[in-house]
Design an enzyme around this catalytic site. Structure first.
Site, PDB file in Angstrom:
ATOM      1  CB  CYS A 186     -12.159   0.184  16.352  1.00  0.00           C
ATOM      2  SG  CYS A 186     -11.369   1.048  17.688  1.00  0.00           S
ATOM      3  CG  ASN A 244     -27.181   1.590  17.889  1.00  0.00           C
ATOM      4  OD1 ASN A 244     -26.032   1.944  17.660  1.00  0.00           O
ATOM      5  ND2 ASN A 244     -27.732   1.663  19.095  1.00  0.00           N
ATOM      6  CB  THR A 274     -10.624  -0.552  28.115  1.00  0.00           C
ATOM      7  OG1 THR A 274      -9.790   0.546  28.428  1.00  0.00           O
ATOM      8  CG2 THR A 274     -11.472  -0.888  29.333  1.00  0.00           C
ATOM      9  CB  SER A 319     -15.038   6.410  33.646  1.00  0.00           C
ATOM     10  OG  SER A 319     -14.942   5.397  32.655  1.00  0.00           O
ATOM     11  CE1 TYR A 378     -15.769   1.940  27.161  1.00  0.00           C
ATOM     12  CE2 TYR A 378     -13.847   2.907  28.237  1.00  0.00           C
ATOM     13  CZ  TYR A 378     -14.397   2.055  27.294  1.00  0.00           C
ATOM     14  OH  TYR A 378     -13.570   1.313  26.492  1.00  0.00           O
ATOM     15  CG  HIS A 379     -12.477   2.829  32.007  1.00  0.00           C
ATOM     16  ND1 HIS A 379     -12.501   4.200  31.892  1.00  0.00           N
ATOM     17  CD2 HIS A 379     -11.563   2.406  31.107  1.00  0.00           C
ATOM     18  CE1 HIS A 379     -11.616   4.583  30.975  1.00  0.00           C
ATOM     19  NE2 HIS A 379     -11.040   3.513  30.476  1.00  0.00           N
ATOM     20  CE  LYS A 390     -15.184  -1.457  26.504  1.00  0.00           C
ATOM     21  NZ  LYS A 390     -15.568  -2.146  25.273  1.00  0.00           N
TER      22      LYS A 390
HETATM   23  P1  NAD Z   1     -17.036   4.220  18.384  1.00  0.00           P
HETATM   24  O1  NAD Z   1     -17.970   4.886  19.317  1.00  0.00           O
HETATM   25  O2  NAD Z   1     -16.409   5.014  17.303  1.00  0.00           O
HETATM   26  O3  NAD Z   1     -17.736   2.958  17.717  1.00  0.00           O
HETATM   27  C1  NAD Z   1     -18.686   2.153  18.382  1.00  0.00           C
HETATM   28  C2  NAD Z   1     -19.758   1.791  17.369  1.00  0.00           C
HETATM   29  O4  NAD Z   1     -20.717   0.938  18.008  1.00  0.00           O
HETATM   30  C3  NAD Z   1     -20.524   3.017  16.862  1.00  0.00           C
HETATM   31  O5  NAD Z   1     -20.597   2.994  15.457  1.00  0.00           O
HETATM   32  C4  NAD Z   1     -21.905   2.887  17.506  1.00  0.00           C
HETATM   33  O6  NAD Z   1     -22.942   3.429  16.708  1.00  0.00           O
HETATM   34  C5  NAD Z   1     -22.022   1.374  17.680  1.00  0.00           C
HETATM   35  N1  NAD Z   1     -22.905   0.951  18.785  1.00  0.00           N
HETATM   36  C6  NAD Z   1     -22.904   1.399  20.075  1.00  0.00           C
HETATM   37  N2  NAD Z   1     -23.884   0.800  20.772  1.00  0.00           N
HETATM   38  C7  NAD Z   1     -24.513  -0.054  19.918  1.00  0.00           C
HETATM   39  C8  NAD Z   1     -25.627  -0.931  20.049  1.00  0.00           C
HETATM   40  N3  NAD Z   1     -26.295  -1.047  21.193  1.00  0.00           N
HETATM   41  N4  NAD Z   1     -26.009  -1.657  18.969  1.00  0.00           N
HETATM   42  C9  NAD Z   1     -25.354  -1.534  17.792  1.00  0.00           C
HETATM   43  N5  NAD Z   1     -24.306  -0.711  17.599  1.00  0.00           N
HETATM   44  C10 NAD Z   1     -23.889   0.020  18.661  1.00  0.00           C
HETATM   45  O7  NAD Z   1     -15.896   3.529  19.308  1.00  0.00           O
HETATM   46  P2  NAD Z   1     -14.495   2.903  18.877  1.00  0.00           P
HETATM   47  O8  NAD Z   1     -13.436   3.880  19.196  1.00  0.00           O
HETATM   48  O9  NAD Z   1     -14.594   2.331  17.524  1.00  0.00           O
HETATM   49  O10 NAD Z   1     -14.374   1.728  19.929  1.00  0.00           O
HETATM   50  C11 NAD Z   1     -14.795   0.410  19.618  1.00  0.00           C
HETATM   51  C12 NAD Z   1     -14.532  -0.485  20.827  1.00  0.00           C
HETATM   52  O11 NAD Z   1     -13.133  -0.477  21.132  1.00  0.00           O
HETATM   53  C13 NAD Z   1     -15.259   0.019  22.075  1.00  0.00           C
HETATM   54  O12 NAD Z   1     -15.838  -1.062  22.759  1.00  0.00           O
HETATM   55  C14 NAD Z   1     -14.165   0.651  22.915  1.00  0.00           C
HETATM   56  O13 NAD Z   1     -14.443   0.484  24.261  1.00  0.00           O
HETATM   57  C15 NAD Z   1     -12.917  -0.134  22.489  1.00  0.00           C
HETATM   58  N6  NAD Z   1     -11.689   0.669  22.612  1.00  0.00           N
HETATM   59  C16 NAD Z   1     -11.514   1.816  21.884  1.00  0.00           C
HETATM   60  C17 NAD Z   1     -10.328   2.553  22.027  1.00  0.00           C
HETATM   61  C18 NAD Z   1     -10.065   3.827  21.289  1.00  0.00           C
HETATM   62  O14 NAD Z   1      -9.011   4.473  21.525  1.00  0.00           O
HETATM   63  N7  NAD Z   1     -10.933   4.264  20.407  1.00  0.00           N
HETATM   64  C19 NAD Z   1      -9.332   2.075  22.900  1.00  0.00           C
HETATM   65  C20 NAD Z   1      -9.547   0.907  23.622  1.00  0.00           C
HETATM   66  C21 NAD Z   1     -10.732   0.186  23.464  1.00  0.00           C
HETATM   67  N1  USQ Z   2      -6.095  13.742  28.767  1.00  0.00           N
HETATM   68  C1  USQ Z   2      -5.388  14.938  28.755  1.00  0.00           C
HETATM   69  N2  USQ Z   2      -5.768  15.883  27.863  1.00  0.00           N
HETATM   70  C2  USQ Z   2      -6.781  15.706  26.975  1.00  0.00           C
HETATM   71  C3  USQ Z   2      -7.484  14.480  26.976  1.00  0.00           C
HETATM   72  C4  USQ Z   2      -7.110  13.512  27.896  1.00  0.00           C
HETATM   73  O1  USQ Z   2      -4.454  15.161  29.519  1.00  0.00           O
HETATM   74  O2  USQ Z   2      -7.055  16.632  26.197  1.00  0.00           O
HETATM   75  C5  USQ Z   2      -5.658  12.671  29.702  1.00  0.00           C
HETATM   76  C6  USQ Z   2      -6.758  12.078  30.596  1.00  0.00           C
HETATM   77  O3  USQ Z   2      -6.896  12.817  31.787  1.00  0.00           O
HETATM   78  C7  USQ Z   2      -6.226  10.666  30.806  1.00  0.00           C
HETATM   79  C8  USQ Z   2      -5.477  10.332  29.533  1.00  0.00           C
HETATM   80  O4  USQ Z   2      -5.204  11.586  28.899  1.00  0.00           O
HETATM   81  O5  USQ Z   2      -5.278  10.661  31.855  1.00  0.00           O
HETATM   82  C9  USQ Z   2      -6.243   9.451  28.567  1.00  0.00           C
HETATM   83  O6  USQ Z   2      -7.513  10.028  28.257  1.00  0.00           O
HETATM   84  P1  USQ Z   2      -8.257   9.663  26.890  1.00  0.00           P
HETATM   85  O7  USQ Z   2      -9.496  10.480  26.801  1.00  0.00           O
HETATM   86  O8  USQ Z   2      -7.299   9.705  25.762  1.00  0.00           O
HETATM   87  O9  USQ Z   2      -8.566   8.085  27.099  1.00  0.00           O
HETATM   88  P2  USQ Z   2      -9.605   7.326  28.028  1.00  0.00           P
HETATM   89  O10 USQ Z   2     -10.590   8.214  28.650  1.00  0.00           O
HETATM   90  O11 USQ Z   2      -8.812   6.445  28.941  1.00  0.00           O
HETATM   91  O12 USQ Z   2     -10.397   6.415  26.989  1.00  0.00           O
HETATM   92  C10 USQ Z   2      -9.866   5.990  25.728  1.00  0.00           C
HETATM   93  C11 USQ Z   2     -11.022   5.477  24.887  1.00  0.00           C
HETATM   94  C12 USQ Z   2     -11.638   4.249  25.578  1.00  0.00           C
HETATM   95  C13 USQ Z   2     -10.554   3.225  25.825  1.00  0.00           C
HETATM   96  C14 USQ Z   2      -9.386   3.794  26.626  1.00  0.00           C
HETATM   97  C15 USQ Z   2      -8.212   2.854  26.673  1.00  0.00           C
HETATM   98  O13 USQ Z   2     -12.017   6.496  24.719  1.00  0.00           O
HETATM   99  O14 USQ Z   2     -12.645   3.696  24.759  1.00  0.00           O
HETATM  100  O15 USQ Z   2     -11.067   2.136  26.543  1.00  0.00           O
HETATM  101  O16 USQ Z   2      -8.910   4.979  25.922  1.00  0.00           O
HETATM  102  S1  USQ Z   2      -7.327   2.965  28.190  1.00  0.00           S
HETATM  103  O17 USQ Z   2      -7.076   4.407  28.464  1.00  0.00           O
HETATM  104  O18 USQ Z   2      -6.062   2.279  28.012  1.00  0.00           O
HETATM  105  O19 USQ Z   2      -8.134   2.414  29.226  1.00  0.00           O
END
Ligand code: NAD
Ligand code: USQ
Length: 388
Positions: free
Chosen positions: A13, A33, A146, A189, A191-192, A195
Site C-alpha cells: 500500500c 526498515n 483493518t 489472529s 496480527y488482528h 490492530k
Molecule cells: P506490506 O507488508 O506490504 O507493507 C508494510 C511495510 O511496512 C513494509 O514495507 C515493511 O518493510 C514496513 N515495516 C514493517 N514494520 C516496520 C517497522 N517496524 N519500521 C519501519 N517499517 C516497517 O503491507 P501492506 O499490504 O502495504 O499493508 C500496509 C498496512 O495496511 C498494514 O498496516 C496493514 O495492516 C493494512 N492493511 C492492508 C490490507 C491489504 O489487503 N494489504 C488490508 C487492510 C489493511
Molecule cells: N482464503 C481462502 N483462500 C485463500 C486465501 C484466503 O479461502 O487462498 C480465505 C481466508 O480463510 C479468509 C479470507 O479468505 O476467510 C480472507 O483471507 P486473506 O488472507 O485474503 O485476508 P486476511 O487474512 O483477513 O488479511 C488481509 C490482509 C490484512 C488485512 C485484512 C483485512 O493481509 O493486512 O488487515 O486482509 S480484513 O480481512 O478485512 O480484516
C-alpha cells in the site's frame, strides 16, 4: 507544501501511496526498515512482479516525474530517537502509518513470528504516538487498520458502524442510559489482535494529548497497479501470491491465470469486505483532507466498498475464464464457517468516494497483467503453510 511521512512506504500500500501523494504535490518522506523484503528472503517467497530496490524505485520516480521522495532506512519499533529527529527535521504535518507486520497467517506461524508481530506492531505504533507528543501534537496521524477488528459481523442482521456503537448501560436500578462506546474487538489472529490494541493506544493518546488521529478500518485490497506505478516497469507494485501474504482475491486471479485450482478454504461461505487499490489511495487522501472535528476523539472510517463471500468470488472468476477449477480445502484457520457482513461506509461516500467495484472487466485486466509474470510462480508457496 505539506510534509507527509509514510511509515511503511516500500510496502504494497505504501509504495503506490507515496507515488500518488508525490504526484499530487505533497513532499513525501518514506520511513521503512525493509522488513517485508527480509521476510520474503527468510521464507523463500517472492513478489510475483519483479520489484527493484527502494533506491532504484526512487531514482526512477525522479527520472520519470522530476519529483523527489526522501527515504530513511529506519525501524520505528526500535529506533525511537531517530524517528523523533526525522519528524522534527522534516517538519512533518501528517504521518501515515502502514509500517506493521500485516499477514494473519505469518502472525500465527510460530511462536517467533507471533512475538515478532506483537513487538513490531505495538512498539512501532506507540513510538509514533510518543514521537508526536514529543515533537508537535498538531501532527495528524492516519493509521491503516483493518475490518478484522470487528470480527466480521458478530451480531446477525446488524450493520457494522464506523468504529463506535450506540449502547444502553444499566445503572443497577433498572434504568438505562444511552451512550456511545468503541465497537468491541473480536480479533481472529495475533496480527488482528495488534490492530485492536493499536485502537486502544489511539483512544488514550487522543484523550490525553488531543492528537488528531484517524484510524481506517480497511477491507482486503484487490488489484496491484495504480496510475503512477504503471508509468515505468521499475515502479511496479509488489504482488504477493504466497499463502501467508497473498490475499484471497489476488490469489484466486493468479491461480486462474496459472491454470491452478482456486484454493477456497472451508465452506467458502465466509464473507469479507473488499476495496480496490486505487480506492484505497483515494480514501487515504480524503482522510488527510478531513481530520476529525471532535476534540479528543479518534476519527474512524470503514474503508471498504463491497462485501462478498469467497464462493461468490470464486464463481465470478470461474464465469470469467474457461476451465477454472475450484478446490475446497480444509480451512487452515479458526474462523466462522459462514458469516453475514454488512458494513457502513457512509463517511467516505459522503466525502465523494467513487467506488471501483469488482466485475469481469476488472478481473481480466489484472489477469492479463499478471500472466506476463507467471514464470516467477513457485508452486510450493501456494498451499497454506500456517495453521491455527
Ligand atoms: P506490506 O507488508 O506490504 O507493507 C508494510 C511495510 O511496512 C513494509 O514495507 C515493511 O518493510 C514496513 N515495516 C514493517 N514494520 C516496520 C517497522 N517496524 N519500521 C519501519 N517499517 C516497517 O503491507 P501492506 O499490504 O502495504 O499493508 C500496509 C498496512 O495496511 C498494514 O498496516 C496493514 O495492516 C493494512 N492493511 C492492508 C490490507 C491489504 O489487503 N494489504 C488490508 C487492510 C489493511
Ligand atoms: N482464503 C481462502 N483462500 C485463500 C486465501 C484466503 O479461502 O487462498 C480465505 C481466508 O480463510 C479468509 C479470507 O479468505 O476467510 C480472507 O483471507 P486473506 O488472507 O485474503 O485476508 P486476511 O487474512 O483477513 O488479511 C488481509 C490482509 C490484512 C488485512 C485484512 C483485512 O493481509 O493486512 O488487515 O486482509 S480484513 O480481512 O478485512 O480484516
Amino acid at each position: 507544501m505539506s510534509n507527509v511521512l509514510i511509515v511503511g512506504g516500500d510496502g504494497f500500500c505504501g509504495w503506490p501511496l507515496s507515488l500518488r501523494l508525490s504526484m499530487k504535490g505533497y513532499n513525501v518522506i518514506i520511513v521503512d526498515n525493509l522488513s517485508r523484503r527480509k521476510i520474503d528472503v527468510d521464507l523463500g517467497y517472492t513478489s510475483l512482479t519483479p520489484i527493484v530496490s527502494i533506491q532504484e524505485r526512487l531514482n526512477t520516480w525522479k527520472d520519470v516525474t522530476n519529483k523527489t521522495i526522501s527515504f530513511y532506512l529506519l525501524d520505528v519499533s526500535k529506533e525511537y530517537e531517530r524517528l523523533v529527529s526525522v519528524i522534527r527535521e522534516n517538519k512533518i504535518n501528517t504521518i501515515i502509518h502502514l509500517g506493521e507486520q500485516r499477514a494473519a497467517p505469518y502472525s500465527m506461524k510460530t511462536r517467533t513470528t507471533s512475538r515478532y508481530t506483537v513487538d513490531n506492531n505495538l512498539s512501532g505504533t506507540h513510538n509514533i504516538l510518543s514521537a508526536i507528543v514529543e515533537v508537535d501534537c498538531s501532527i495528524h496521524m492516519i493509521h491503516l487498520g483493518t475490518m478484522g477488528v470487528y470480527g466480521y459481523g458478530v451480531v446477525e442482521n446488524s450493520i457494522i458502524p464506523e468504529g463506535y456503537v450506540n449502547v444502553k448501560m444499566d445503572d443497577g436500578a433498572g434504568n438505562y442510559k444511552d451512550t456511545t462506546i468503541l465497537h468491541p474487538s473480536y480479533p481472529g489472529s495475533i496480527y488482528h489482535l495488534t490492530k485492536t490494541q493499536d485502537a486502544l493506544f489511539f483512544q488514550f493518546y487522543a484523550k490525553n494529548w488531543n492528537i488528531k488521529i484517524t484510524d481506517l478500518h480497511q477491507g482486503i485490497i484487490w488489484g496491484m497497479n495504480t496510475r503512477e506505478t504503471l508509468l515505468d516497469e521499475r515502479l511496479i507494485n509488489r504482488f504477493d501470491y504466497d499463502s501467508d501474504y497473498g490475499t484471497v482475491l489476488n490469489r484466486f486471479i493468479m491461480q486462474a491465470a496459472s491454470k491452478l485450482p482456486l484454493t477456497v478454504y472451508g465452506t467458502g461461505e465466509q464473507t469479507r469486505a473488499f476495496i480496490h487499490i486505487e480506492n484505497s489511495m483515494d480514501c487515504v487522501e480524503l482522510a488527510m483532507q478531513n481530520p476529525g472535528k471532535e476534540p479528543n476523539k479518534v476519527e474512524i472510517f470503514n474503508q471498504v466498498t463491497e462485501t462478498h463471500t469467497l464462493n461468490t468470488l470464486a464463481e465470478l472468476i470461474q464465469n470469467t475464464f474457461n476451465d477454472v477449477v475450484i478446490n475446497y480445502i480444509d480451512n487452515p484457520r479458526k474462523e466462522m464457517k459462514s458469516n453475514q457482513l454488512m458494513v457502513s461506509n457512509k463517511k467516505f461516500k459522503n466525502l465523494g468516494l467513487n467506488s471501483i467495484l469488482l466485475d469481469e472487466v476488472a478481473i481480466k485486466e489484472i489477469y492479463n497483467f499478471i500472466i506476463k509474470y507467471n514464470s516467477n510462480i513457485k508452486i510450493n508457496n501456494i498451499m497454506p503453510s500456517s495453521k491455527w
